[in-house]
Design an enzyme around this catalytic site. Structure first.
Site, mmCIF file in Angstrom:
data_model
loop_
_atom_site.group_PDB
_atom_site.id
_atom_site.type_symbol
_atom_site.label_atom_id
_atom_site.label_comp_id
_atom_site.label_asym_id
_atom_site.label_seq_id
_atom_site.Cartn_x
_atom_site.Cartn_y
_atom_site.Cartn_z
ATOM 1 C CB SER A 1 19.386 -44.234 10.101
ATOM 2 O OG SER A 1 20.254 -45.164 9.515
ATOM 3 N NE ARG B 1 24.305 -39.446 9.093
ATOM 4 C CZ ARG B 1 25.592 -39.760 8.880
ATOM 5 N NH1 ARG B 1 26.529 -38.833 8.806
ATOM 6 N NH2 ARG B 1 25.939 -41.014 8.721
ATOM 7 C CD GLU C 1 20.433 -39.851 10.173
ATOM 8 O OE1 GLU C 1 21.051 -40.535 11.012
ATOM 9 O OE2 GLU C 1 20.590 -39.979 8.940
HETATM 10 C C1 LIG Z 1 16.913 -46.149 1.896
HETATM 11 C C2 LIG Z 1 17.636 -44.961 2.492
HETATM 12 C C3 LIG Z 1 18.966 -45.078 2.846
HETATM 13 C C4 LIG Z 1 19.638 -43.991 3.424
HETATM 14 N N1 LIG Z 1 20.950 -44.129 3.755
HETATM 15 C C5 LIG Z 1 21.606 -43.085 4.286
HETATM 16 C C6 LIG Z 1 22.985 -43.209 4.640
HETATM 17 O O1 LIG Z 1 23.613 -44.248 4.454
HETATM 18 N N2 LIG Z 1 23.600 -42.141 5.202
HETATM 19 C C7 LIG Z 1 22.955 -40.955 5.405
HETATM 20 O O2 LIG Z 1 23.574 -40.009 5.907
HETATM 21 N N3 LIG Z 1 21.658 -40.811 5.088
HETATM 22 C C8 LIG Z 1 20.965 -41.836 4.529
HETATM 23 N N4 LIG Z 1 19.656 -41.691 4.199
HETATM 24 C C9 LIG Z 1 18.969 -40.416 4.500
HETATM 25 C C10 LIG Z 1 18.997 -39.371 3.369
HETATM 26 O O3 LIG Z 1 19.152 -39.989 2.110
HETATM 27 C C11 LIG Z 1 20.101 -38.344 3.561
HETATM 28 O O4 LIG Z 1 19.946 -37.635 4.782
HETATM 29 C C12 LIG Z 1 20.153 -37.316 2.408
HETATM 30 O O5 LIG Z 1 21.300 -36.543 2.549
HETATM 31 C C13 LIG Z 1 18.937 -36.401 2.378
HETATM 32 O O6 LIG Z 1 18.952 -35.705 1.152
HETATM 33 P P1 LIG Z 1 17.597 -35.171 0.492
HETATM 34 O O7 LIG Z 1 17.954 -34.410 -0.744
HETATM 35 O O8 LIG Z 1 16.641 -36.283 0.305
HETATM 36 O O9 LIG Z 1 17.115 -34.161 1.602
HETATM 37 P P2 LIG Z 1 15.648 -33.961 2.209
HETATM 38 O O10 LIG Z 1 15.203 -35.193 2.889
HETATM 39 O O11 LIG Z 1 14.758 -33.384 1.179
HETATM 40 O O12 LIG Z 1 15.973 -32.863 3.312
HETATM 41 C C14 LIG Z 1 16.785 -33.203 4.428
HETATM 42 C C15 LIG Z 1 17.266 -31.929 5.112
HETATM 43 O O13 LIG Z 1 18.132 -31.231 4.220
HETATM 44 C C16 LIG Z 1 17.633 -29.908 3.996
HETATM 45 N N5 LIG Z 1 17.923 -29.570 2.590
HETATM 46 C C17 LIG Z 1 17.565 -30.258 1.475
HETATM 47 N N6 LIG Z 1 18.036 -29.640 0.384
HETATM 48 C C18 LIG Z 1 18.718 -28.545 0.823
HETATM 49 C C19 LIG Z 1 19.428 -27.493 0.189
HETATM 50 N N7 LIG Z 1 19.568 -27.416 -1.148
HETATM 51 N N8 LIG Z 1 19.991 -26.529 0.968
HETATM 52 C C20 LIG Z 1 19.880 -26.563 2.309
HETATM 53 N N9 LIG Z 1 19.203 -27.521 2.974
HETATM 54 C C21 LIG Z 1 18.642 -28.501 2.227
HETATM 55 C C22 LIG Z 1 16.151 -29.960 4.297
HETATM 56 O O14 LIG Z 1 15.649 -28.689 4.669
HETATM 57 C C23 LIG Z 1 16.140 -30.963 5.446
HETATM 58 O O15 LIG Z 1 16.455 -30.326 6.662
HETATM 59 C C24 LIG Z 1 18.958 -42.761 3.625
HETATM 60 C C25 LIG Z 1 17.608 -42.650 3.232
HETATM 61 C C26 LIG Z 1 16.957 -43.724 2.673
HETATM 62 C C27 LIG Z 1 15.522 -43.568 2.256
#
Ligand SMILES: Cc1cc2nc3c(=O)[nH]c(=O)nc-3n(C[C@H](O)[C@H](O)[C@H](O)COP(=O)(O)OP(=O)(O)OC[C@H]3O[C@@H](n4cnc5c(N)ncnc54)[C@H](O)[C@@H]3O)c2cc1C
Length: 300
Positions: A224, A174, A294
């Site tokens: 998580s 992560r 996380e």
């Molecule tokens: C129901 C549910 C289930 C989930 N299951 C999982 C799972 O199985 N495994 C897992 O790893 N995660 C899981 N997650 C968490 C999440 O989906 C992941 O961490 C995902 O990768 C976040 O992506 P996001 O675009 O929503 O990022 P955001 O939440 O918008 O941002 C997260 C981080 O990424 C950075 N970021 C976003 N976009 C960029 C970019 N273009 N360039 C650089 N940095 C950027 C942000 O600054 C921040 O630090 C889950 C979440 C939910 C709600």
């Protein structure tokens, strides 16, 4: 501030600049106060220009994707939120190589992979993040991680667009160099393998069914809440501390999966933060393990 707003409007188009925007509308937790300025650049060039303008403004800025790993505090964000999402969501498939804009949803990329009978994304297909967020976090599930399929990413770093390959991305649990060095993902290239359409589809369906059965997908959350501590599972430690279903206000340790904090309707960020602290303290007192969030926490 007016000068900067006008500059963003000129550079990005009026529709891509919102003021006092509630972050609850842009996070899967459905929580968060207002961002002063919320912009949605819709091309790589516009992302680069927006970041340059944001830097020049001297205001704090933060990149988000789908906000699925994000808790924004109740007083919002005093500065600029740059959302890289729908405007940068192209996906191109050529043989076994997929090139996707940072704003493409992982689930949509996985669907394209399935359509082309490409295997390798099944484990990741249910993660509700964008490519950029998932690369930055090195998101993973069911034994697979982004690092298994990423060839390289186009990133914005110190004002320059550079290509960073898998090894230089320094993917860890992560975490990545992209996160550590505040690089901005603009586009990512994935390498998959030719596979069997029916088998890929069956695997995706099986894992989706597992998610639906075990995770509180019916309630807003950020997935998580805590990282997996080495040698343990966060959910098990929380359950073992008697916290299954424990609530602060409308924030609750999910009775369905103790690793998730859920918003039972109208939870404040403060409820979630107090619950996180309480869980950390209780688990530490019982097991001597300090859980590390996380979920990324921003704002005032
Ligand atoms: C129901 C549910 C289930 C989930 N299951 C999982 C799972 O199985 N495994 C897992 O790893 N995660 C899981 N997650 C968490 C999440 O989906 C992941 O961490 C995902 O990768 C976040 O992506 P996001 O675009 O929503 O990022 P955001 O939440 O918008 O941002 C997260 C981080 O990424 C950075 N970021 C976003 N976009 C960029 C970019 N273009 N360039 C650089 N940095 C950027 C942000 O600054 C921040 O630090 C889950 C979440 C939910 C709600």
């Amino acid at each position: 501030m007016t000068d900067i707003i006008n500059r963003f409007k000129k550079e990005l188009g009026e529709n891509n600049v919102l003021l006092n925007e509630p972050m609850s509308a842009h996070t899967t937790f459905r929580i968060g106060g207002n961002a002063d300025i919320f912009i949605t650049p819709d091309s790589i060039e516009r992302v680069c220009r927006a970041v340059k303008t944001a830097k020049e403004s001297g205001l704090p800025y933060y990149i988000i994707g789908n906000g699925s790993n994000l808790l924004v505090k109740d007083n919002g964000f005093r500065g600029i939120i740059i959302q890289i999402y729908k405007g940068l969501s192209y996906i191109n498939v050529e043989d076994n190589i997929i090139t996707a804009g940072a704003g493409a949803l992982l689930s949509t990329v996985a669907k394209k992979a399935l359509d082309a009978s490409l295997t390798g994304m099944e484990c990741l297909s249910g993660i509700p993040g964008t490519v950029g967020g998932a690369v930055c976090m090195n998101a993973g599930a069911y034994g697979g991680e982004m690092k298994d399929i990423v060839v390289s990413s186009k990133v914005l770093v110190n004002g320059n667009v550079e290509t960073i390959d898998n090894a230089s991305s320094e993917f860890g649990y992560r975490i990545s160099r992209i996160m550590k060095e505040n690089m901005i993902v603009l586009e990512t290239v994935f390498k998959l393998e030719k596979g069997n359409y029916d088998e890929i589809k069956a695997k995706m369906q099986e894992l989706a069914a597992q998610r639906n059965a075990k995770q509180p997908v019916e309630l807003p959350s950020a997935g998580s809440t805590f990282k997996r501590p080495e040698g343990y599972f966060a959910g098990k430690l929380i359950d073992g501390s008697g916290l299954r279903g424990y609530s602060v206000g409308q924030a609750q340790v999910s009775p369905k999966h103790c690793g998730f904090v859920v918003n039972n309707g109208g939870a404040a960020a403060d409820d979630v933060l107090r619950l996180i602290e309480y869980v950390q303290k209780t688990v530490y007192d019982k097991f001597g393990v300090m859980l590390e969030p996380e979920v990324r926490i921003i704002g005032e």
